[in-house]
Motif scaffolding. Structure first.
Motif, PDB file in Angstrom:
ATOM      1  N   MET A 125       0.809  -1.218   0.000  1.00 19.48           N
ATOM      2  CA  MET A 125       0.000   0.000   0.000  1.00 19.48           C
ATOM      3  C   MET A 125       0.844   1.272   0.000  1.00 19.48           C
ATOM      4  SD  MET A 125      -3.139  -0.821  -0.215  1.00 19.48           S
ATOM      5  CE  MET A 125      -2.828  -2.302  -1.140  1.00 19.48           C
ATOM      6  N   LYS A 126       2.143   1.135   0.239  1.00 19.04           N
ATOM      7  CA  LYS A 126       2.998   2.322   0.360  1.00 19.04           C
ATOM      8  C   LYS A 126       4.143   2.390  -0.646  1.00 19.04           C
ATOM      9  CE  LYS A 126       2.098   2.671   5.286  1.00 19.04           C
ATOM     10  NZ  LYS A 126       2.634   2.544   6.623  1.00 19.04           N
ATOM     11  N   ASN A 127       4.351   1.369  -1.461  1.00 16.69           N
ATOM     12  CA  ASN A 127       5.553   1.372  -2.297  1.00 16.69           C
ATOM     13  C   ASN A 127       5.351   1.952  -3.698  1.00 16.69           C
ATOM     14  OD1 ASN A 127       4.330  -0.714  -3.716  1.00 16.69           O
ATOM     15  ND2 ASN A 127       5.828  -2.275  -3.121  1.00 16.69           N
ATOM     16  N   GLY A 128       4.181   2.466  -4.010  1.00 14.94           N
ATOM     17  CA  GLY A 128       3.967   3.144  -5.287  1.00 14.94           C
ATOM     18  C   GLY A 128       3.792   2.228  -6.485  1.00 14.94           C
ATOM     19  N   LYS A 129       3.611   0.940  -6.242  1.00 19.24           N
ATOM     20  CA  LYS A 129       3.353  -0.001  -7.338  1.00 19.24           C
ATOM     21  C   LYS A 129       1.901  -0.458  -7.272  1.00 19.24           C
ATOM     22  CE  LYS A 129       6.244  -3.495  -7.272  1.00 19.24           C
ATOM     23  NZ  LYS A 129       7.332  -4.475  -7.123  1.00 19.24           N
ATOM     24  N   HIS A 172     -10.906 -14.355  -4.503  1.00 15.16           N
ATOM     25  CA  HIS A 172     -11.417 -12.994  -4.704  1.00 15.16           C
ATOM     26  C   HIS A 172     -10.192 -12.112  -4.943  1.00 15.16           C
ATOM     27  CE1 HIS A 172     -14.502  -9.808  -3.638  1.00 15.16           C
ATOM     28  NE2 HIS A 172     -13.392  -9.104  -3.742  1.00 15.16           N
ATOM     29  N   PHE A 173     -10.149 -11.454  -6.092  1.00 14.65           N
ATOM     30  CA  PHE A 173      -9.004 -10.631  -6.468  1.00 14.65           C
ATOM     31  C   PHE A 173      -9.395  -9.164  -6.440  1.00 14.65           C
ATOM     32  CE2 PHE A 173      -8.563 -14.721  -8.552  1.00 14.65           C
ATOM     33  CZ  PHE A 173      -7.294 -15.100  -8.162  1.00 14.65           C
ATOM     34  N   VAL A 174      -8.556  -8.352  -5.813  1.00 17.10           N
ATOM     35  CA  VAL A 174      -8.763  -6.914  -5.776  1.00 17.10           C
ATOM     36  C   VAL A 174      -7.566  -6.273  -6.486  1.00 17.10           C
ATOM     37  CG1 VAL A 174      -9.088  -4.882  -4.326  1.00 17.10           C
ATOM     38  CG2 VAL A 174     -10.002  -7.094  -3.591  1.00 17.10           C
ATOM     39  N   PHE A 175      -7.866  -5.474  -7.505  1.00 16.69           N
ATOM     40  CA  PHE A 175      -6.841  -4.758  -8.259  1.00 16.69           C
ATOM     41  C   PHE A 175      -6.746  -3.359  -7.680  1.00 16.69           C
ATOM     42  CE2 PHE A 175      -8.327  -8.154 -10.906  1.00 16.69           C
ATOM     43  CZ  PHE A 175      -7.189  -8.614 -11.557  1.00 16.69           C
ATOM     44  N   ILE A 176      -5.568  -2.992  -7.207  1.00 21.91           N
ATOM     45  CA  ILE A 176      -5.347  -1.725  -6.517  1.00 21.91           C
ATOM     46  C   ILE A 176      -4.322  -0.920  -7.311  1.00 21.91           C
ATOM     47  CG2 ILE A 176      -4.582  -0.692  -4.342  1.00 21.91           C
ATOM     48  CD1 ILE A 176      -5.477  -3.351  -2.979  1.00 21.91           C
ATOM     49  N   ASP A 177      -4.637   0.346  -7.582  1.00 21.72           N
ATOM     50  CA  ASP A 177      -3.718   1.162  -8.377  1.00 21.72           C
ATOM     51  C   ASP A 177      -2.493   1.564  -7.559  1.00 21.72           C
ATOM     52  OD1 ASP A 177      -4.435   3.372  -6.793  1.00 21.72           O
ATOM     53  OD2 ASP A 177      -5.661   4.289  -8.355  1.00 21.72           O
ATOM     54  N   GLN A 211      -1.697   4.238  -6.302  1.00 23.59           N
ATOM     55  CA  GLN A 211      -2.004   5.182  -5.227  1.00 23.59           C
ATOM     56  C   GLN A 211      -2.682   4.497  -4.034  1.00 23.59           C
ATOM     57  OE1 GLN A 211      -0.962   8.467  -5.603  1.00 23.59           O
ATOM     58  NE2 GLN A 211      -0.013   7.525  -7.398  1.00 23.59           N
ATOM     59  N   GLY A 212      -2.903   3.178  -4.132  1.00 20.93           N
ATOM     60  CA  GLY A 212      -3.525   2.426  -3.051  1.00 20.93           C
ATOM     61  C   GLY A 212      -5.037   2.383  -3.108  1.00 20.93           C
ATOM     62  N   LYS A 213      -5.624   2.763  -4.257  1.00 21.00           N
ATOM     63  CA  LYS A 213      -7.078   2.772  -4.402  1.00 21.00           C
ATOM     64  C   LYS A 213      -7.542   1.515  -5.145  1.00 21.00           C
ATOM     65  CE  LYS A 213     -10.856   5.268  -6.567  1.00 21.00           C
ATOM     66  NZ  LYS A 213     -11.187   6.113  -7.698  1.00 21.00           N
ATOM     67  N   ALA A 214      -8.508   0.816  -4.561  1.00 20.27           N
ATOM     68  CA  ALA A 214      -9.079  -0.363  -5.227  1.00 20.27           C
ATOM     69  C   ALA A 214      -9.878   0.107  -6.438  1.00 20.27           C
ATOM     70  CB  ALA A 214      -9.969  -1.138  -4.268  1.00 20.27           C
TER      71      ALA A 214
END
Length: 185
Positions: free
Chosen positions: A53-57, A115-120, A122-125
Motif C-alpha cells: 500500500m505504500k511502495n507506489g506499485k 477474490h481478487f482486488v486490483f489496486i492502483d 495510489q492504493g485505491k481499489a
C-alpha cells in the motif's frame, strides 16, 4: 524339470524388473508432486499488504484459503504471472481463515474465493474479480492495471468456493449474517 526352473527364473526376473520400474515411477511421481506450487509457499513469498500500500506499485490482492479448490487450481498460473509481472506489480495473498485479515475481508466484501482486488499505484481499489480466472484474463487485467487503463475483465466471475460459516454466526463476520449483504446464488 529344468524347463520349469528356467521358466520360474524368467518370471521372477520379469517381476523384479517390473517392481524396480514401478518403484522408480512412484519415486519420481512424488518428486514432481512436492515440487508443485503451493498456496502456502506463495503466501510466504507474497508482498506484505502494508508494504504494497505504500511502495507506489499497483497491487493484485488475492483472498484465498488452503481448502479452496479454485485457489489451488490457479496457484501455478498465478506463480507464472508473479514471475512475469513481479517487478511491476505487488502480489499480496490474504488467507480468509486468518482473522488478522478480517478488516480487509469486510472492506472488500469478500464472500467467495478466490477474490481478487486490483489496486492502483495510489492504493485505491479500482476493480475486483471473483472466482477462477483464465490466465489470459488475469494477464489482460494486470497489463491494464500497469498501464493505468480500465481493466477489461473487472466484473468477471468464475468458479468460486463459498466461505464457510463457523459454529457461531453472531461473532463471525464471514457468516453472512443480516448485517452483511450477500448475493443470491
Amino acid at each position: 524339470m529344468s524347463e520349469i526352473v528356467n521358466a520360474n527364473r524368467i518370471r521372477n526376473t520379469i517381476i523384479a524388473f517390473a517392481a524396480i520400474a514401478l518403484s522408480i515411477a512412484i519415486f519420481f511421481g512424488f518428486q514432481t508432486q512436492t515440487g508443485s506450487v503451493s498456496l502456502e509457499a506463495q503466501a510466504k513469498e507474497s508482498t506484505p499488504i502494508e508494504v504494497a500500500m505504500k511502495n507506489g506499485k499497483p497491487t493484485l490482492t488475492e483472498f484465498y484459503a488452503d481448502w479452496c479448490t479454485s485457489c489451488q487450481a490457479m496457484a501455478p498460473e498465478l506463480a507464472q504471472l508473479k514471475q512475469k509481472y513481479g517487478d511491476s506489480v505487488n502480489f499480496v495473498m490474504l488467507n480468509v481463515d486468518n482473522n488478522k485479515w478480517l478488516p480487509e475481508i469486510l472492506r472488500y466484501r469478500v464472500d467467495g474465493i478466490p477474490h481478487f482486488v486490483f489496486i492502483d499505484d495510489q492504493g485505491k481499489a479500482i476493480a475486483q474479480t471473483i472466482g477462477e480466472q483464465p490466465p489470459s484474463v488475469m494477464e489482460a487485467n494486470l497489463n491494464a492495471l500497469i498501464d493505468h487503463e480500465t481493466l477489461p475483465y473487472a466484473a468477471s466471475t468464475g468458479q468460486t468456493s463459498e466461505l464457510k460459516p463457523t459454529n457461531n454466526p453472531t461473532t463471525d463476520p464471514r457468516s453472512h449474517s443480516s448485517q452483511l449483504p450477500h448475493a443470491e446464488v
